[in-house]
Design a protein around this motif. Sequence first.
Motif, short mmCIF file in Angstrom:
data_model
loop_
_atom_site.label_atom_id
_atom_site.label_comp_id
_atom_site.label_asym_id
_atom_site.label_seq_id
_atom_site.Cartn_x
_atom_site.Cartn_y
_atom_site.Cartn_z
N UNK A 162 -66.57 43.98 -52.16
CA UNK A 162 -66.71 43.34 -50.85
C UNK A 162 -65.83 44.03 -49.82
N UNK A 163 -64.59 44.37 -50.21
CA UNK A 163 -63.70 45.04 -49.27
C UNK A 163 -64.22 46.44 -48.92
N UNK A 164 -64.76 47.14 -49.91
CA UNK A 164 -65.34 48.46 -49.63
C UNK A 164 -66.54 48.34 -48.70
N UNK A 165 -67.31 47.30 -48.92
CA UNK A 165 -68.47 47.07 -48.06
C UNK A 165 -68.03 46.83 -46.62
N UNK A 166 -67.02 45.98 -46.46
CA UNK A 166 -66.51 45.73 -45.11
C UNK A 166 -65.97 47.02 -44.49
N UNK A 167 -65.28 47.78 -45.32
CA UNK A 167 -64.70 49.03 -44.81
C UNK A 167 -65.77 50.02 -44.40
N UNK A 168 -66.90 50.05 -45.12
CA UNK A 168 -67.95 51.05 -44.84
C UNK A 168 -68.63 50.81 -43.51
N UNK A 169 -68.61 49.59 -43.03
CA UNK A 169 -69.27 49.30 -41.75
C UNK A 169 -68.28 48.74 -40.74
#
Length: 736
Positions: free
Chosen positions: A224-231
């Motif tokens: 989830x944190x990577x997902x937030x970071x990617x966008x």
Amino acid sequence: MSASDYTGIVKKTDAPSPIGDRAIQRGQDDRLGYRDVANRIALSLVDHGCDGGLVIGIEGAWGSGKSSLLGLIEEALGKLPTDKQPTVINFRPWLVGNRDALLTSLFGSISHAIADIKLSKGDATDSTAAKVKVTAEALRKFTAAIGRAGELVEVAGNAADYKPAKFIGGLLKGGREATKDKADDHSLDKLKEKLVRSLGDLGHRFVITIDDVDRLEPAEVIEVLRLARSVADFPNVIYLLCYDSEILSRSIEKAARVQDGHAYLEKIVQLTVMVPKPESFQLRQWFSDELKAIASTKTDDEHSRLKSVLDYEGGRQLRTPRSVVRTLDSIRFFWPPLRDSKADLADLVWLLLIKDGNPSLYRWIEDYCATAAVLSLGTARVEEHDRAEDTKKLLNTVGESYFDDLQYRHYFAQQLAGLDIDFAENGSKFKLHQRVADTTRDEAIREHRLASPDHYRLYFAMSGPTHALTQQELNELWLAADSGQLDTGSLILEWHKKAPEGSLSKADILFERMPGFDAETLDGQRSKNFLLAFSNILDEAYHRRQFDLHWFNSIWDRAERLVPVLLSHLTADDRSDAIISMFEKGAATGWLTNLFRSETFSQGRHGNQKKQEVEWIFKSDELDTVSKLMIGRFQSMSLPEILASVDPVNLLYAWQQGDDGEGPNSLLSELTQTDEGFIETLENLSDLMTWRDLQYFLDLEITRNRTLSIAATCESKRISSRAKRLAAKFDWKSER
């Protein structure tokens, strides 16, 4: 049971229902002032002028109100002017599976939201419609490139039919179908650049909320944190993540194998908003206001104690909004049946505050109350080392310094039976299981308090302890006592057969509790019926369910302790009549004999065990009457009748130690005139007493020599052999 019989069980009541641990819903009261905070955060979100995206963390401990604050922020955003209202996307990752599914679900939600922009504007300009279409297409291609699932995300025109299940179910074919866009695809950077430009041109803000991030599994947290970071750098896209930073950091350290989870988190979350910590008095006031709508106290004393509970225990246990909600829900659940059982509201609130705030302490209190209840019956004891161990367990549940405040320690000790304060500087804080005064115990029983040995289980299991008398049983008891001594005796015998608590019968429990009944309940007529019932049925009680006659705390012993209590409720005339009726006509010769002999010693008429006059059961002249009646009854009994009594030896001693010291000796002398009579009498007595006991009624030397003589010289072989068996039965030398 017919269907109609259940109507009384399941009927609808006005009792408040538990509301559950849910966040504040739209339009609900905000008891802690979070709505003002949410309004300011909402304004900051729409006034945020950064071209890039933003990840905001809403931090707070579990139960601090993060979800409520998040819901109030969304409510505030929905009240903004239409041209400023962002689109709020509530993304819940725990409903989604792997990383690809997360991407699919998130971008599907964004695609759906983009479609809603067009729909919400109604007859939007061609320019707006074109921007929506361009943005949707850019999003689809970017999604296809990073997740190979772009074909599963509808473009704006079909977004109204979006269903999450469709995305997840089609993942397996998504990667393959997405390749047909390959000819038009550029590098991921260019696709992202195009999407960023499209979102910027669209000029509409998206707020993506993700609640309870800290409740995900560690691996899911990282995704989830990577997902937030990617966008995170998408323009006009803002993430609101709710979490407890301490718990989330530990999950990060475990899943990402980094030493500092906080530092990892700071690289993703650009700024944080701390959930306001409510003042302790705010939480107590909220709790108090809600409690008032749920329950009410019965007396001024209960009201005063409830106020102390809220001040002392509420101040310690009500630390978060969740603790308020959970304890109130516990009260909503437990109070209706306990109210019908006349339980004490202050005690219940105190216990439930501890139950939700410190379950280990709650369990310790439950164990303590159970032990105190057994001790109150006089059937057990607690050794000093057990007290020390229990004190250690108590301090382990709360910490060594928890009871340093002497005022709080005093307040805590007041809640439990037999709990005293240890004032010694290096003491153990408390002295456990100290003696409880009868008046204190009886008051707790009358008020159905937590400290009552008969009612403590109401507070833990919503039912009385197995050893307690129910109200229905008490009603049955008073009905019998009003009817007369026969019904009273029959009920006591019936209860004597019921043993719900080890060796204790229901009758034992009744006799333990009767001293606590007030004079209005246990009036003169009922008291007299109990006395007459005792004098008639207690020997039968022994035959129906035998016990050690010479051990304390038998039903005989308890009944004897009740005699002065019951006599004290009678007028002088009724008292005299009752005593005469008991000892002149009572069928329980064994128990009456025991009572008579015990009082003979108490008043110093035999032996050296004289007690203070206040400890006597009878007055001196009353004992004269009792002695005359019992000696008369003894003198009229034959030896077989004496031997058939419950305790023949005790009867013979009582007869001799009364006013007719030679009575038993004369009876035995008369029965032993002939050799056969002598042997038969000794045979009858040999199973009841030793030769040493027999010396109080027959001359031991003469009896021993005569037995040996009959064994050696009697012409009747039958009598001679019986004498030999008697001689062999005893060790003559040890008896000398």
